[in-house]
Design a protein around this motif. Structure first.
Motif, mmCIF file in Angstrom:
data_model
loop_
_atom_site.group_PDB
_atom_site.id
_atom_site.type_symbol
_atom_site.label_atom_id
_atom_site.label_comp_id
_atom_site.label_asym_id
_atom_site.label_seq_id
_atom_site.Cartn_x
_atom_site.Cartn_y
_atom_site.Cartn_z
ATOM 1 N N GLN A 69 0.859 -1.246 0.000
ATOM 2 C CA GLN A 69 -0.021 -0.043 -0.138
ATOM 3 C C GLN A 69 0.993 1.094 -0.123
ATOM 4 O O GLN A 69 1.830 1.216 0.590
ATOM 5 C CB GLN A 69 -0.725 -0.009 1.161
ATOM 6 C CG GLN A 69 -1.872 0.915 1.262
ATOM 7 C CD GLN A 69 -2.925 0.697 2.452
ATOM 8 O OE1 GLN A 69 -3.383 -0.540 2.741
ATOM 9 N NE2 GLN A 69 -3.162 1.509 3.154
ATOM 10 N N VAL A 70 0.304 2.092 -0.583
ATOM 11 C CA VAL A 70 1.223 3.526 -0.774
ATOM 12 C C VAL A 70 0.261 4.742 -0.486
ATOM 13 O O VAL A 70 -0.894 4.481 -0.424
ATOM 14 C CB VAL A 70 1.834 3.848 -2.333
ATOM 15 C CG1 VAL A 70 3.103 2.910 -2.517
ATOM 16 C CG2 VAL A 70 0.849 3.908 -3.374
ATOM 17 N N GLY A 71 0.871 5.830 0.049
ATOM 18 C CA GLY A 71 -0.042 6.759 0.344
ATOM 19 C C GLY A 71 -0.640 6.553 1.747
ATOM 20 O O GLY A 71 -0.367 5.195 2.298
ATOM 21 N N GLU A 86 2.790 -0.287 -17.996
ATOM 22 C CA GLU A 86 2.525 1.197 -18.300
ATOM 23 C C GLU A 86 3.084 1.862 -17.186
ATOM 24 O O GLU A 86 2.926 1.419 -16.054
ATOM 25 C CB GLU A 86 1.042 1.413 -18.704
ATOM 26 C CG GLU A 86 0.072 1.290 -17.623
ATOM 27 C CD GLU A 86 -1.297 0.998 -18.177
ATOM 28 O OE1 GLU A 86 -1.604 1.385 -19.473
ATOM 29 O OE2 GLU A 86 -2.400 0.698 -17.296
ATOM 30 N N SER A 87 3.072 3.140 -17.100
ATOM 31 C CA SER A 87 3.093 4.017 -16.066
ATOM 32 C C SER A 87 1.976 4.042 -15.163
ATOM 33 O O SER A 87 0.905 3.853 -15.380
ATOM 34 C CB SER A 87 3.181 5.414 -16.409
ATOM 35 O OG SER A 87 3.335 6.559 -15.448
ATOM 36 N N GLY A 88 2.422 3.810 -13.749
ATOM 37 C CA GLY A 88 1.359 3.834 -12.846
ATOM 38 C C GLY A 88 1.192 2.404 -12.270
ATOM 39 O O GLY A 88 -0.012 1.830 -11.396
ATOM 40 N N SER A 89 1.679 1.355 -12.855
ATOM 41 C CA SER A 89 1.115 -0.252 -13.046
ATOM 42 C C SER A 89 1.610 -0.738 -11.626
ATOM 43 O O SER A 89 1.295 -1.785 -11.323
ATOM 44 C CB SER A 89 1.471 -0.912 -14.343
ATOM 45 O OG SER A 89 2.862 -1.112 -14.506
ATOM 46 N N GLY A 90 2.704 -0.031 -11.065
ATOM 47 C CA GLY A 90 3.115 -0.322 -9.805
ATOM 48 C C GLY A 90 4.644 -1.084 -9.738
ATOM 49 O O GLY A 90 4.912 -1.564 -8.710
ATOM 50 N N LYS A 91 5.098 -0.710 -10.809
ATOM 51 C CA LYS A 91 6.604 -1.471 -11.036
ATOM 52 C C LYS A 91 7.586 -1.112 -10.101
ATOM 53 O O LYS A 91 8.356 -1.851 -9.473
ATOM 54 C CB LYS A 91 7.026 -1.232 -12.642
ATOM 55 C CG LYS A 91 6.135 -1.521 -13.600
ATOM 56 C CD LYS A 91 6.620 -1.428 -14.920
ATOM 57 C CE LYS A 91 7.096 0.222 -15.238
ATOM 58 N NZ LYS A 91 5.941 0.948 -15.274
ATOM 59 N N SER A 92 7.705 0.447 -9.762
ATOM 60 C CA SER A 92 8.749 0.855 -8.951
ATOM 61 C C SER A 92 8.240 0.554 -7.426
ATOM 62 O O SER A 92 9.005 0.474 -6.624
ATOM 63 C CB SER A 92 8.666 2.434 -9.095
ATOM 64 O OG SER A 92 9.462 2.770 -10.370
ATOM 65 N N THR A 93 6.958 0.298 -7.142
ATOM 66 C CA THR A 93 6.508 0.022 -5.806
ATOM 67 C C THR A 93 7.154 -1.155 -5.499
ATOM 68 O O THR A 93 7.608 -1.608 -4.790
ATOM 69 C CB THR A 93 5.198 0.143 -5.646
ATOM 70 O OG1 THR A 93 4.841 1.616 -6.054
ATOM 71 C CG2 THR A 93 4.841 -0.115 -4.155
ATOM 72 N N LEU A 94 6.775 -2.121 -6.763
ATOM 73 C CA LEU A 94 7.330 -3.392 -6.325
ATOM 74 C C LEU A 94 9.045 -3.749 -6.283
ATOM 75 O O LEU A 94 9.350 -4.284 -5.343
ATOM 76 C CB LEU A 94 6.911 -4.529 -7.522
ATOM 77 C CG LEU A 94 7.425 -5.808 -7.773
ATOM 78 C CD1 LEU A 94 7.051 -6.752 -6.564
ATOM 79 C CD2 LEU A 94 6.710 -6.432 -9.040
HETATM 80 N N1 ATP Z 1 4.276 7.588 -2.265
HETATM 81 C C1 ATP Z 1 3.186 7.414 -2.948
HETATM 82 N N2 ATP Z 1 1.822 7.856 -2.382
HETATM 83 C C2 ATP Z 1 0.791 7.892 -3.243
HETATM 84 N N3 ATP Z 1 0.532 7.201 -4.174
HETATM 85 C C3 ATP Z 1 1.691 6.541 -4.788
HETATM 86 C C4 ATP Z 1 3.042 6.645 -4.071
HETATM 87 N N4 ATP Z 1 4.049 6.025 -5.008
HETATM 88 C C5 ATP Z 1 3.347 5.290 -5.812
HETATM 89 N N5 ATP Z 1 1.857 5.772 -5.673
HETATM 90 C C6 ATP Z 1 0.858 5.262 -6.761
HETATM 91 O O1 ATP Z 1 1.088 4.093 -6.869
HETATM 92 C C7 ATP Z 1 0.792 3.577 -8.117
HETATM 93 C C8 ATP Z 1 2.114 2.678 -8.661
HETATM 94 O O2 ATP Z 1 3.176 3.813 -8.506
HETATM 95 P P1 ATP Z 1 4.678 3.161 -9.035
HETATM 96 O O3 ATP Z 1 5.396 4.367 -9.070
HETATM 97 O O4 ATP Z 1 4.742 2.130 -8.642
HETATM 98 O O5 ATP Z 1 4.332 2.766 -10.898
HETATM 99 P P2 ATP Z 1 5.346 2.728 -12.129
HETATM 100 O O6 ATP Z 1 4.739 1.489 -12.772
HETATM 101 O O7 ATP Z 1 6.728 2.438 -11.782
HETATM 102 O O8 ATP Z 1 4.984 3.858 -12.886
HETATM 103 P P3 ATP Z 1 6.285 4.606 -13.965
HETATM 104 O O9 ATP Z 1 6.258 3.786 -15.236
HETATM 105 O O10 ATP Z 1 5.515 5.863 -14.202
HETATM 106 O O11 ATP Z 1 7.313 4.769 -13.038
HETATM 107 C C9 ATP Z 1 0.441 4.810 -8.969
HETATM 108 O O12 ATP Z 1 -0.902 4.931 -9.129
HETATM 109 C C10 ATP Z 1 0.915 5.796 -8.176
HETATM 110 O O13 ATP Z 1 0.431 7.163 -8.257
#
Ligand code: ATP
Ligand code: MG
Length: 253
Positions: free
Chosen positions: A12-14, A41-49
Protein backbone atom coordinates in the motif's frame (compact mmCIF):
# COMPACT_ATOMS: atom_id res chain seq x y z
CA UNK A 1 14.57 -22.39 -5.55
CA UNK A 2 17.66 -20.20 -5.37
CA UNK A 3 17.16 -16.55 -6.19
CA UNK A 4 14.33 -14.16 -5.49
CA UNK A 5 10.81 -15.40 -4.88
CA UNK A 6 7.99 -12.93 -4.33
CA UNK A 7 4.73 -14.46 -3.10
CA UNK A 8 1.32 -12.86 -2.68
CA UNK A 9 2.90 -9.44 -2.32
CA UNK A 10 0.58 -6.59 -1.48
CA UNK A 11 1.94 -3.07 -0.99
CA UNK A 12 0.00 0.00 0.00
CA UNK A 13 1.28 3.50 -0.81
CA UNK A 14 0.11 6.86 0.45
CA UNK A 15 -1.96 7.19 3.59
CA UNK A 16 -5.41 8.15 4.79
CA UNK A 17 -7.69 9.12 1.93
CA UNK A 18 -4.77 8.81 -0.51
CA UNK A 19 -4.03 5.24 0.50
CA UNK A 20 -3.77 3.08 -2.57
CA UNK A 21 -2.87 -0.56 -3.16
CA UNK A 22 -0.09 -0.24 -5.76
CA UNK A 23 0.97 -3.89 -5.72
CA UNK A 24 -1.91 -6.29 -5.40
CA UNK A 25 -1.08 -9.97 -4.91
CA UNK A 26 2.09 -10.35 -6.97
CA UNK A 27 3.98 -13.62 -7.43
CA UNK A 28 7.32 -13.23 -9.19
CA UNK A 29 10.49 -15.33 -9.44
CA UNK A 30 13.96 -14.23 -10.42
CA UNK A 31 15.94 -17.50 -10.38
CA UNK A 32 19.67 -17.19 -9.76
CA UNK A 33 21.56 -16.24 -12.93
CA UNK A 34 18.56 -15.12 -14.95
CA UNK A 35 17.41 -11.78 -16.30
CA UNK A 36 13.74 -11.11 -15.76
CA UNK A 37 12.07 -8.13 -17.40
CA UNK A 38 9.14 -6.43 -15.69
CA UNK A 39 7.11 -4.36 -18.10
CA UNK A 40 3.97 -2.30 -17.73
CA UNK A 41 2.50 1.12 -18.29
CA UNK A 42 3.14 4.13 -16.05
CA UNK A 43 1.46 3.72 -12.68
CA UNK A 44 1.16 -0.07 -12.92
CA UNK A 45 3.17 -0.52 -9.71
CA UNK A 46 6.61 -1.50 -11.07
CA UNK A 47 8.66 0.88 -8.93
CA UNK A 48 6.62 0.10 -5.84
CA UNK A 49 7.31 -3.60 -6.40
CA UNK A 50 11.03 -2.81 -6.92
CA UNK A 51 11.20 -0.81 -3.70
CA UNK A 52 9.48 -3.58 -1.78
CA UNK A 53 11.94 -6.20 -3.06
CA UNK A 54 14.84 -4.28 -1.52
CA UNK A 55 13.01 -3.52 1.72
CA UNK A 56 12.46 0.20 1.11
CA UNK A 57 8.72 -0.19 1.62
CA UNK A 58 7.07 -2.74 3.86
CA UNK A 59 4.40 -4.93 2.30
CA UNK A 60 1.01 -5.24 3.97
CA UNK A 61 0.90 -8.91 2.95
CA UNK A 62 3.00 -11.53 1.24
CA UNK A 63 6.60 -12.69 1.32
CA UNK A 64 9.89 -11.72 -0.30
CA UNK A 65 12.48 -14.48 -0.11
CA UNK A 66 16.09 -14.94 -1.20
CA UNK A 67 17.15 -18.55 -1.40
CA UNK A 68 14.17 -19.33 0.78
CA UNK A 69 15.02 -16.76 3.46
CA UNK A 70 12.17 -14.38 4.27
CA UNK A 71 13.11 -10.73 3.84
CA UNK A 72 10.01 -9.29 5.47
CA UNK A 73 10.62 -10.91 8.84
CA UNK A 74 14.38 -10.22 9.00
CA UNK A 75 15.87 -7.81 11.53
CA UNK A 76 19.33 -6.60 12.50
CA UNK A 77 22.30 -8.44 11.03
CA UNK A 78 20.16 -10.83 9.01
CA UNK A 79 18.33 -7.91 7.40
CA UNK A 80 21.62 -6.16 6.55
CA UNK A 81 22.94 -9.34 4.95
CA UNK A 82 19.78 -9.76 2.88
CA UNK A 83 19.88 -6.09 1.89
CA UNK A 84 23.41 -6.48 0.59
CA UNK A 85 22.33 -9.32 -1.66
CA UNK A 86 19.96 -7.20 -3.70
CA UNK A 87 20.79 -3.74 -4.97
CA UNK A 88 18.49 -1.20 -6.57
CA UNK A 89 19.64 0.97 -9.47
CA UNK A 90 17.42 3.95 -10.14
CA UNK A 91 16.24 5.62 -13.30
CA UNK A 92 18.02 8.92 -12.74
CA UNK A 93 21.66 8.63 -11.66
CA UNK A 94 21.81 12.42 -11.34
CA UNK A 95 19.47 12.20 -8.38
CA UNK A 96 20.94 9.05 -6.83
CA UNK A 97 24.67 9.92 -6.88
CA UNK A 98 26.07 12.33 -4.29
CA UNK A 99 27.28 15.34 -6.30
CA UNK A 100 29.91 16.26 -3.67
CA UNK A 101 31.71 12.92 -3.84
CA UNK A 102 34.11 11.79 -6.52
CA UNK A 103 33.26 8.61 -8.37
CA UNK A 104 36.13 6.88 -6.56
CA UNK A 105 34.83 7.96 -3.14
CA UNK A 106 31.31 6.78 -3.97
CA UNK A 107 32.54 3.38 -5.12
CA UNK A 108 34.98 2.99 -2.20
CA UNK A 109 32.21 3.81 0.26
CA UNK A 110 29.95 1.13 -1.25
CA UNK A 111 32.79 -1.41 -1.44
CA UNK A 112 33.67 -0.95 2.24
CA UNK A 113 30.10 -0.86 3.55
CA UNK A 114 30.19 -4.60 4.22
CA UNK A 115 33.89 -5.44 4.32
CA UNK A 116 37.17 -3.96 5.47
CA UNK A 117 39.62 -2.93 2.77
CA UNK A 118 42.99 -1.24 3.17
CA UNK A 119 43.93 1.82 1.16
CA UNK A 120 45.61 -0.04 -1.69
CA UNK A 121 42.91 -2.71 -1.87
CA UNK A 122 40.26 0.01 -1.98
CA UNK A 123 41.94 1.77 -4.91
CA UNK A 124 42.31 -1.54 -6.73
CA UNK A 125 38.65 -2.33 -6.14
CA UNK A 126 37.54 1.07 -7.48
CA UNK A 127 39.64 0.46 -10.57
CA UNK A 128 38.21 -3.05 -11.04
CA UNK A 129 34.65 -1.75 -10.69
CA UNK A 130 35.18 1.03 -13.24
CA UNK A 131 36.67 -1.46 -15.69
CA UNK A 132 33.77 -3.81 -15.10
CA UNK A 133 31.32 -1.15 -16.26
CA UNK A 134 33.66 -0.16 -19.09
CA UNK A 135 34.62 3.25 -17.74
CA UNK A 136 38.13 4.69 -17.84
CA UNK A 137 39.62 4.22 -14.33
CA UNK A 138 40.72 7.88 -14.53
CA UNK A 139 37.06 8.74 -13.85
CA UNK A 140 37.67 7.81 -10.20
CA UNK A 141 38.66 11.44 -9.74
CA UNK A 142 35.56 12.83 -11.53
CA UNK A 143 32.44 14.17 -9.92
CA UNK A 144 29.03 13.13 -11.28
CA UNK A 145 28.37 16.58 -12.79
CA UNK A 146 31.29 16.21 -15.18
CA UNK A 147 30.03 12.89 -16.57
CA UNK A 148 27.52 12.17 -19.30
CA UNK A 149 24.18 10.55 -18.45
CA UNK A 150 25.37 7.20 -19.74
CA UNK A 151 28.60 7.42 -17.74
CA UNK A 152 26.66 8.32 -14.61
CA UNK A 153 24.42 5.31 -15.05
CA UNK A 154 27.55 3.14 -15.36
CA UNK A 155 28.77 4.60 -12.07
CA UNK A 156 25.40 3.74 -10.47
CA UNK A 157 25.79 0.18 -11.71
CA UNK A 158 29.38 0.03 -10.44
CA UNK A 159 28.19 1.24 -7.05
CA UNK A 160 25.57 -1.51 -6.97
CA UNK A 161 28.19 -4.09 -8.01
CA UNK A 162 30.57 -2.83 -5.30
CA UNK A 163 28.60 -4.55 -2.55
CA UNK A 164 28.75 -7.84 -4.50
CA UNK A 165 25.02 -8.45 -4.77
CA UNK A 166 23.38 -11.58 -6.14
CA UNK A 167 20.61 -9.57 -7.76
CA UNK A 168 20.39 -6.07 -9.19
CA UNK A 169 16.96 -4.51 -9.58
CA UNK A 170 17.29 -1.87 -12.30
CA UNK A 171 14.27 0.46 -12.37
CA UNK A 172 14.06 2.10 -15.80
CA UNK A 173 17.87 2.07 -16.06
CA UNK A 174 17.90 3.76 -19.45
CA UNK A 175 14.84 6.03 -19.30
CA UNK A 176 16.89 9.13 -18.51
CA UNK A 177 19.40 8.45 -21.30
CA UNK A 178 19.58 9.48 -24.93
CA UNK A 179 18.51 6.75 -27.29
CA UNK A 180 22.08 6.63 -28.61
CA UNK A 181 23.50 5.51 -25.25
CA UNK A 182 20.55 3.35 -24.14
CA UNK A 183 21.79 0.43 -26.21
CA UNK A 184 25.28 0.62 -24.70
CA UNK A 185 23.92 0.48 -21.15
CA UNK A 186 21.64 -2.44 -22.08
CA UNK A 187 24.61 -4.27 -23.61
CA UNK A 188 26.52 -3.66 -20.42
CA UNK A 189 23.71 -5.25 -18.38
CA UNK A 190 23.84 -8.30 -20.64
CA UNK A 191 27.64 -8.49 -20.35
CA UNK A 192 27.53 -8.25 -16.55
CA UNK A 193 25.22 -11.21 -16.38
CA UNK A 194 27.49 -13.23 -18.72
CA UNK A 195 30.62 -12.34 -16.75
CA UNK A 196 29.43 -12.61 -13.20
CA UNK A 197 26.35 -14.81 -13.16
CA UNK A 198 24.43 -11.95 -11.59
CA UNK A 199 20.64 -12.03 -11.64
CA UNK A 200 18.80 -8.97 -12.89
CA UNK A 201 15.28 -7.66 -12.61
CA UNK A 202 15.05 -5.05 -15.34
CA UNK A 203 12.05 -2.75 -15.14
CA UNK A 204 10.76 -0.72 -18.04
CA UNK A 205 7.57 0.59 -19.58
CA UNK A 206 9.11 -0.27 -22.95
CA UNK A 207 8.69 -3.83 -24.22
CA UNK A 208 11.55 -3.32 -26.70
CA UNK A 209 14.02 -2.78 -23.86
CA UNK A 210 12.75 -5.69 -21.80
CA UNK A 211 12.79 -7.95 -24.86
CA UNK A 212 16.41 -7.06 -25.56
CA UNK A 213 17.80 -8.09 -22.18
CA UNK A 214 15.45 -10.65 -20.63
CA UNK A 215 15.27 -14.44 -20.38
CA UNK A 216 11.80 -14.19 -18.90
CA UNK A 217 9.22 -11.41 -18.97
CA UNK A 218 6.50 -10.47 -16.51
CA UNK A 219 3.79 -8.04 -17.58
CA UNK A 220 2.30 -5.83 -14.87
CA UNK A 221 -0.95 -3.93 -14.97
CA UNK A 222 -2.91 -2.27 -12.18
CA UNK A 223 -0.67 -3.78 -9.49
CA UNK A 224 -0.94 -7.35 -10.78
CA UNK A 225 1.15 -9.61 -12.99
CA UNK A 226 -1.16 -10.36 -15.92
CA UNK A 227 1.23 -12.58 -17.88
CA UNK A 228 4.62 -14.18 -17.27
CA UNK A 229 6.75 -16.47 -19.36
CA UNK A 230 9.91 -17.24 -21.26
CA UNK A 231 10.73 -14.08 -23.25
CA UNK A 232 10.76 -15.41 -26.80
CA UNK A 233 7.61 -17.50 -26.30
CA UNK A 234 5.74 -14.63 -24.66
CA UNK A 235 6.70 -12.27 -27.47
CA UNK A 236 5.80 -14.78 -30.17
CA UNK A 237 2.39 -15.66 -28.78
CA UNK A 238 1.16 -13.39 -26.02
CA UNK A 239 -1.92 -14.74 -24.26
CA UNK A 240 -3.01 -11.45 -22.81
CA UNK A 241 -4.51 -8.54 -24.78
CA UNK A 242 -2.57 -6.04 -22.70
CA UNK A 243 0.74 -7.80 -23.50
CA UNK A 244 -0.21 -7.60 -27.19
CA UNK A 245 -0.85 -3.88 -26.80
CA UNK A 246 2.60 -3.32 -25.25
CA UNK A 247 4.21 -5.38 -28.03
CA UNK A 248 2.43 -3.33 -30.69
CA UNK A 249 3.53 -0.10 -29.00
CA UNK A 250 7.15 -1.28 -28.95
CA UNK A 251 7.05 -2.38 -32.58
CA UNK A 252 5.60 0.95 -33.63
CA UNK A 253 7.89 3.08 -31.46
N1 ATP B 1 4.18 7.64 -2.25
C1 ATP B 1 3.04 7.46 -2.91
N2 ATP B 1 1.88 8.02 -2.46
C2 ATP B 1 0.73 7.83 -3.12
N3 ATP B 1 0.60 7.11 -4.23
C3 ATP B 1 1.70 6.55 -4.74
C4 ATP B 1 2.98 6.69 -4.11
N4 ATP B 1 3.90 6.01 -4.83
C5 ATP B 1 3.23 5.48 -5.87
N5 ATP B 1 1.92 5.78 -5.81
C6 ATP B 1 0.87 5.34 -6.75
O1 ATP B 1 0.99 3.93 -6.87
C7 ATP B 1 0.81 3.53 -8.22
C8 ATP B 1 2.01 2.78 -8.71
O2 ATP B 1 3.13 3.67 -8.79
P1 ATP B 1 4.54 3.17 -9.27
O3 ATP B 1 5.47 4.30 -9.14
O4 ATP B 1 4.88 1.92 -8.56
O5 ATP B 1 4.26 2.84 -10.81
P2 ATP B 1 5.28 2.56 -12.01
O6 ATP B 1 4.76 1.37 -12.72
O7 ATP B 1 6.66 2.49 -11.49
O8 ATP B 1 5.10 3.84 -12.95
P3 ATP B 1 6.17 4.59 -13.90
O9 ATP B 1 6.29 3.74 -15.15
O10 ATP B 1 5.52 5.90 -14.18
O11 ATP B 1 7.45 4.70 -13.16
C9 ATP B 1 0.48 4.80 -8.99
O12 ATP B 1 -0.91 4.91 -9.09
C10 ATP B 1 1.06 5.90 -8.14
O13 ATP B 1 0.35 7.09 -8.32
MG1 MG C 1 8.41 3.60 -11.90
Amino acid sequence: MSGLAVRGLRVQVGSGRNAHVAVDGVDLDVPAGTVVGLVGESGSGKSTLARATVGLVAPVAGRIEYDGEDFAGARGRRLRRLRRRVQLVFQDPRASLDPRMTVGETLAEAATAHRRLGRAARAAEVRRLLEQVQLDPAHAASRPASLSGGQRQRVSLARALAVRPDLIVADEPTAALDVSVQGAVLNLLRDLREQSGLSLLVISHDMAIVRYVSDRVAVMRGGRIVEEGEAAALMASPRNDYTRLLLDAAAGG
